[in-house]
Design an enzyme around this catalytic site. Structure first.
Site, PDB file in Angstrom:
ATOM      1  N   ALA A  12       0.905  -0.875  -0.436  1.00  0.00           N
ATOM      2  CA  ALA A  12      -0.189   0.057   0.115  1.00  0.00           C
ATOM      3  C   ALA A  12       1.050   0.730   0.074  1.00  0.00           C
ATOM      4  O   ALA A  12       1.874   1.459   0.692  1.00  0.00           O
ATOM      5  CB  ALA A  12      -1.003   0.350   0.987  1.00  0.00           C
ATOM      6  N   GLY A  26       0.147  -5.695   0.627  1.00  0.00           N
ATOM      7  CA  GLY A  26      -1.314  -5.900  -0.265  1.00  0.00           C
ATOM      8  C   GLY A  26      -1.286  -6.601  -1.162  1.00  0.00           C
ATOM      9  O   GLY A  26      -1.822  -7.193  -1.407  1.00  0.00           O
ATOM     10  N   GLU A  75      -1.219 -10.171   0.103  1.00  0.00           N
ATOM     11  CA  GLU A  75      -2.732 -10.236   0.110  1.00  0.00           C
ATOM     12  C   GLU A  75      -3.529 -10.575  -1.512  1.00  0.00           C
ATOM     13  O   GLU A  75      -4.635 -10.945  -1.452  1.00  0.00           O
ATOM     14  CB  GLU A  75      -3.301  -9.322   1.055  1.00  0.00           C
ATOM     15  N   GLU A 119       4.138  -5.219   7.208  1.00  0.00           N
ATOM     16  CA  GLU A 119       3.831  -4.481   7.571  1.00  0.00           C
ATOM     17  C   GLU A 119       3.926  -4.397   9.670  1.00  0.00           C
ATOM     18  O   GLU A 119       3.950  -3.260   9.926  1.00  0.00           O
ATOM     19  CB  GLU A 119       2.013  -4.549   8.150  1.00  0.00           C
TER      20      GLU A 119
END
Length: 257
Positions: free
Chosen positions: A65, A108, A111, A131
């Protein structure tokens, strides 16, 4: 819809979503996540598309992100545009989604790959959930999907440490279905996508529902769901075509009916 962060192409019943933010190494911000959500929805509604491919531009899948976006977010912002909701829609897509991981898939990006049904990576691909280094956790489904894919202990290790792993290690852990040379990635992805696109679309959709639910229900409920979905398929034109083609020793022409 016109997209500023994505390139969309449709060819031979395959829809390709290319994430295109090269100046940010394809890191995603609210607008690009919203575009991805819309693109998946639109391709699901397009009768000319049977398989969806998601990939990135310029040797990066998705590098996570946009950190500036994360830095500025407030607690209740998570209940506005949530990456988790976008990726859940990818996971629940009625059409198979293949991740063509052409480079870094971090945060992300990892993911997003986990939300896809099949993951194929090039030899230079890298995966990780870093993260923890930002003081947060993987909230795009990472704590759930990674554990289901690689096992609880390994998922904890990867998330606790934020370590980045190679494509070879990702395949060993079950995170990748295939690893291929960098210049062969899309050839392999298209080979698998085209094979799936020739199968009966309604049956593919029902298979995905049954398999996706298998980790969430006990055996009796899973078998009941399987039986119910099979009953639906017994009523389809594709079932009649598939069985007739087999008996007549010819190639089936499935119409998704």
């Amino acid at each position: 819809m016109n997209y500023s962060s994505l390139n969309i192409t449709i060819d031979n019943q395959i829809g390709i979503i290319q994430i295109s933010r090269p100046e940010k190494r394809n890191a995603m911000d609210p607008a690009s996540w919203a575009e991805l959500d819309q693109a998946v929805k639109e391709l699901n509604l397009d009768d000319n598309v049977r398989v969806i491919i998601i990939t990135g531009r310029e040797k990066t899948f998705v590098a996570g992100a946009d950190i500036k976006w994360i830095h500025d977010r407030k607690p209740l912002d998570i209940y506005g545009l949530a990456v988790q909701d976008v990726l859940l829609n990818v996971y629940r897509s009625g059409k198979p989604v293949i991740a063509a991981v052409n480079g870094y898939a971090l945060g992300g990006g990892c993911e997003l790959a986990l939300a896809c049904d099949i993951r194929i990576g090039c030899e230079s691909a890298k995966f990780g959930q870093p993260e923890i280094n930002l003081g947060i956790l993987p909230a795009g489904g990472g704590t759930q999907q990674l554990a289901k894919t690689v096992g609880l202990a390994k998922a904890k290790e990867l998330i606790f440490t934020g370590d980045i792993i190679s494509a070879e290690e990702a395949q060993r852990l079950g995170l990748l279905n295939h690893v291929v040379p960098d210049n062969s990635l899309m050839d392999k992805v298209m080979e698998i996508a085209e094979k799936i696109a020739r199968k009966p679309p309604v049956a593919i959709k029902m298979v995905k529902i049954a398999v996706n639910e298998s980790p969430t229900v006990d055996l009796s409920a899973g078998l009941a769901l399987e039986k119910a979905l099979q009953a639906v398929l017994f009523s389809t034109g594709d079932k009649k075509e598939g069985t007739a083609a087999f008996l007549e020793k010819r190639k089936a022409a499935f119409k998704g009916e």
